[in-house]
Design a protein around this motif. Structure first.
Motif, short mmCIF file in Angstrom:
data_model
loop_
_atom_site.label_atom_id
_atom_site.label_comp_id
_atom_site.label_asym_id
_atom_site.label_seq_id
_atom_site.Cartn_x
_atom_site.Cartn_y
_atom_site.Cartn_z
N GLY A 306 1.31 -1.15 0.47
CA GLY A 306 0.13 0.29 0.38
C GLY A 306 1.02 1.21 -0.19
O GLY A 306 0.55 2.40 0.42
N VAL A 307 2.12 0.99 -0.60
CA VAL A 307 2.87 2.38 -0.86
C VAL A 307 2.85 3.11 -1.91
O VAL A 307 1.68 3.17 -1.96
CB VAL A 307 4.11 1.90 -0.26
CG1 VAL A 307 4.64 1.23 0.52
CG2 VAL A 307 4.79 1.45 -2.19
N ASP A 308 2.90 4.73 -1.32
CA ASP A 308 2.54 6.22 -2.30
C ASP A 308 3.92 5.75 -3.46
O ASP A 308 2.91 6.43 -4.86
CB ASP A 308 1.90 7.25 -1.48
CG ASP A 308 1.45 6.71 -1.04
OD1 ASP A 308 -0.47 6.59 -1.24
OD2 ASP A 308 1.16 6.89 0.31
N VAL A 309 5.15 5.87 -3.03
CA VAL A 309 5.72 6.18 -4.02
C VAL A 309 6.65 4.55 -4.00
O VAL A 309 6.78 3.97 -2.51
CB VAL A 309 6.68 7.30 -3.63
CG1 VAL A 309 7.94 7.38 -4.16
CG2 VAL A 309 5.49 8.83 -3.74
N ILE A 310 7.20 4.28 -5.00
CA ILE A 310 8.60 2.69 -5.23
C ILE A 310 10.17 3.50 -5.16
O ILE A 310 9.59 3.87 -6.40
CB ILE A 310 8.04 1.40 -5.49
CG1 ILE A 310 6.75 1.05 -5.82
CG2 ILE A 310 9.75 0.82 -5.73
CD1 ILE A 310 5.78 0.31 -5.27
N LEU A 311 10.33 3.82 -4.61
CA LEU A 311 12.24 4.27 -5.41
C LEU A 311 12.91 3.24 -5.09
O LEU A 311 12.94 1.53 -5.07
CB LEU A 311 12.83 4.57 -3.96
CG LEU A 311 12.15 6.21 -3.47
CD1 LEU A 311 13.35 6.91 -2.49
CD2 LEU A 311 12.05 6.66 -4.61
N ALA A 312 13.37 2.47 -6.23
CA ALA A 312 13.57 1.77 -7.37
C ALA A 312 15.58 2.48 -7.38
O ALA A 312 16.09 3.17 -7.62
CB ALA A 312 13.67 1.35 -8.26
N GLU A 313 16.58 1.46 -6.30
CA GLU A 313 18.24 1.56 -6.35
C GLU A 313 18.83 1.12 -8.14
O GLU A 313 18.23 -0.28 -8.64
CB GLU A 313 18.00 0.71 -6.18
CG GLU A 313 20.36 0.70 -5.82
CD GLU A 313 20.66 -0.23 -4.81
OE1 GLU A 313 21.61 0.44 -4.00
OE2 GLU A 313 20.89 -1.76 -4.85
N GLY A 314 19.23 2.05 -8.37
CA GLY A 314 20.25 1.48 -10.44
C GLY A 314 20.99 0.74 -9.80
O GLY A 314 21.37 0.61 -8.90
N ILE A 315 20.97 0.23 -10.87
CA ILE A 315 22.54 -0.97 -11.01
C ILE A 315 22.94 -0.61 -12.19
O ILE A 315 22.88 -0.27 -13.43
CB ILE A 315 21.72 -2.80 -10.51
CG1 ILE A 315 21.29 -2.85 -11.66
CG2 ILE A 315 21.24 -2.30 -9.38
CD1 ILE A 315 20.97 -4.61 -11.93
N GLU A 316 24.22 -1.56 -12.22
CA GLU A 316 25.43 -1.60 -13.15
C GLU A 316 24.82 -2.21 -14.41
O GLU A 316 24.16 -3.84 -14.44
CB GLU A 316 26.87 -2.14 -13.17
CG GLU A 316 27.55 -1.60 -13.99
CD GLU A 316 29.26 -2.40 -13.63
OE1 GLU A 316 29.76 -2.73 -14.31
OE2 GLU A 316 28.69 -3.56 -12.44
N GLU A 317 24.83 -1.95 -15.48
CA GLU A 317 23.83 -2.56 -16.71
C GLU A 317 25.40 -2.90 -17.64
O GLU A 317 26.01 -3.08 -18.80
CB GLU A 317 23.64 -1.50 -17.79
CG GLU A 317 22.31 -0.70 -17.53
CD GLU A 317 22.60 0.61 -18.20
OE1 GLU A 317 21.71 0.05 -19.10
OE2 GLU A 317 22.48 1.57 -18.20
N ARG A 318 25.12 -4.28 -16.98
CA ARG A 318 25.93 -5.47 -16.93
C ARG A 318 25.64 -7.08 -17.32
O ARG A 318 24.76 -6.86 -16.14
CB ARG A 318 27.62 -5.50 -16.74
CG ARG A 318 27.78 -5.78 -15.22
CD ARG A 318 29.25 -5.77 -14.56
NE ARG A 318 29.38 -5.91 -13.47
CZ ARG A 318 29.18 -6.72 -12.75
NH1 ARG A 318 28.48 -7.93 -13.37
NH2 ARG A 318 28.28 -7.21 -11.20
#
Length: 343
Positions: A306-318
């Motif tokens: 039931g969160v309003d916002v989800i923060l997603a951590e970026g990762i290395e693009e390999r």
């Protein structure tokens, strides 16, 4: 009425029920090594239309056809170049989809009206046996409502489709967690249309140079040659914000954003590889394989919290990171915050 068939130990006699439903033109959700697919006889135009109706999927978004034998490729494609055979020999069964000129047997509805066809041979034993028992190539996009996070567990499919399709096969969690890699072989140089469960680096080690379509990095396209290129995808109900940059800068920026949103009375969820103080938190894992396996599950579970916002951590693009970041950018509607500098 939806039949749910638990099959955690692998294929058994009950799979014949699901195969018969495919032959009858019904819809069956089944596990693959990537995500769960919503399957129908790829050569049955009416059955394929039901996939689009059930998902709410735009008619110009092509489907991937799943096969059990490499020889079926010659019945579905008008031309099969040597490079396709090399890739099939090396990576099939597995999470690689090949885009080739469409054969006459394939209905236009299956290919989204395109003159190309997308084909792969899944590595999951249940998927392969279902295809073999039905004797049909099976068109199967991910078994989720169009635009929502892809399903990596049968419960995700039940949430979206129970009572709306004929059968769901519960084969447990899918081992890879992101969809197949899609490679266009219709031009002089192979083109990556969608990063997925087979890393680009592995493909290039076998066939050399592969061009990357601009849509992979978020450039808008008008014509979708593969699933997931044109429309918003993988989005939960909560707003998703992706934070990219150096690891420590990302952490500080995410902590700052969490504090800001919570001060405004919003409930914040975080999905990351290390712990955060938030209203809800999902640990994605330590390895790239774990992160890929968990990314869609995290979006769904944080939504359920039931969160309003989800923060997603970026990762290395390999490796698999390219596929994960492609999915996260789409889930965020390309709302990305750069955290390039430490304060």
């Amino acid at each position: 009425m939806t039949i749910v068939i638990p099959m955690r130990a692998g294929p058994d006699e009950r799979l014949k029920v699901a195969a018969r439903l495919i032959v009858e033109g019904k819809l069956v959700a089944f596990p693959t090594e990537t995500v769960y697919g919503l399957g129908a006889d790829a050569l049955n135009e009416r059955a394929v239309r039901r996939i689009f109706e059930a998902k709410g999927r735009p008619a110009d978004n092509p489907l991937i056809i799943h096969i059990a034998e490499s020889e079926w490729l010659f019945e579905l494609a008008r031309e099969v170049p040597e490079v396709a055979l090399r890739l099939a020999e090396r990576f099939w069964p597995g999470p690689l989809t090949l885009v080739l000129p469409k054969g006459e047997k394939v209905p236009s509805v299956t290919t989204g009206g395109l003159d190309t066809v997308a084909v792969r041979m899944p590595a999951h034993p249940i998927a392969l046996e279902l295809i073999r028992l039905s004797g049909r190539p099976i068109a199967a996009p991910s078994a989720n409502i169009s635009g929502k996070p892809s399903p990596t567990e049968a419960d995700h499919v039940v949430d979206d489709f129970y009572g709306r399709i004929e059968c769901i096969i519960d084969g447990g969690p899918t081992p890879i967690g992101v969809e197949s890699t899609v490679l266009d072989l219709t031009g002089e140089v192979p083109v990556l249309l969608r990063p997925g469960g087979l890393p680009l680096e592995d493909i290039e080690r076998v066939i050399g140079r592969v061009d990357v379509h601009p849509a992979v990095k978020g450039i808008e396209v008008n014509l979708a040659k593969a699933p997931g290129m044109k429309y918003k995808h993988y989005s939960p109900n909560a707003q998703v914000i992706l934070v990219e940059g150096p690891r420590e800068a990302v952490r500080r920026k995410m902590e700052e954003i969490v504090e800001e949103f919570r001060s405004r009375g919003l409930k914040v969820g975080v999905m990351a590889t290390e712990k955060y103080d938030a209203d809800a938190f999902f640990h994605l894992g330590e390895s790239m394989e774990e992160v890929a396996r968990n990314v869609f599950r995290a979006l769904r579970e944080l939504d359920k919290a039931g969160v309003d916002v989800i923060l997603a951590e970026g990762i290395e693009e390999r490796g698999l990171g390219l596929a994960v970041m492609n999915r996260l950018r789409k889930a965020a509607g390309y709302k990305v915050i750069r955290a390039d500098k430490l304060k």
